[in-house]
Design a protein around this motif. Sequence first.
Motif, short mmCIF file in Angstrom:
data_model
loop_
_atom_site.label_atom_id
_atom_site.label_comp_id
_atom_site.label_asym_id
_atom_site.label_seq_id
_atom_site.Cartn_x
_atom_site.Cartn_y
_atom_site.Cartn_z
N LEU A 169 14.18 4.87 -6.03
CA LEU A 169 12.74 5.49 -5.92
C LEU A 169 11.70 4.74 -5.34
O LEU A 169 10.82 4.84 -4.42
N VAL A 170 11.62 3.36 -5.99
CA VAL A 170 10.58 2.39 -5.82
C VAL A 170 10.70 2.07 -4.44
O VAL A 170 9.63 1.71 -3.71
N THR A 171 12.12 1.67 -3.90
CA THR A 171 12.41 1.03 -2.64
C THR A 171 11.94 2.17 -1.69
O THR A 171 11.36 1.80 -0.62
N ILE A 172 12.21 3.43 -1.71
CA ILE A 172 11.93 4.49 -1.05
C ILE A 172 10.46 4.68 -0.59
O ILE A 172 9.94 4.70 0.40
N VAL A 173 9.49 4.53 -1.62
CA VAL A 173 8.24 4.76 -1.83
C VAL A 173 7.50 3.52 -1.06
O VAL A 173 6.72 3.69 -0.15
N ARG A 174 7.92 2.53 -1.30
CA ARG A 174 7.40 1.21 -0.60
C ARG A 174 7.84 1.09 0.87
O ARG A 174 7.07 0.67 1.79
N LEU A 175 8.88 1.57 1.39
CA LEU A 175 9.17 1.79 2.48
C LEU A 175 8.36 2.90 3.51
O LEU A 175 7.96 2.50 4.56
N PHE A 176 8.01 3.93 2.90
CA PHE A 176 7.19 5.02 3.59
C PHE A 176 5.98 4.62 3.43
O PHE A 176 5.03 5.02 4.20
N LYS A 177 5.25 3.70 2.40
CA LYS A 177 3.94 3.32 2.29
C LYS A 177 3.59 2.35 3.00
O LYS A 177 2.36 2.23 3.58
N GLY A 178 4.44 1.56 3.48
CA GLY A 178 4.36 0.47 4.56
C GLY A 178 3.86 -0.80 3.87
O GLY A 178 3.76 -0.92 2.54
#
Length: 57
Positions: A45-54
Amino acid sequence: MGTILGAIIVIALMAIVTNMTGNPDDTLWVLLGVPVAIPLGFAALVTIVRLFKGPRR
């Protein structure tokens, strides 16, 4: 308090899964799987959020 609450949640989940499947062996799988699934799920979840957040600024 968090440890007690976590234990209560795991015990309740074990009872629910055993009741739904009708197989008492599933209790062991819940007991073994939850400590592995929660950290891996959180990391994903943290990885996906960081990928979409930039990138951070």
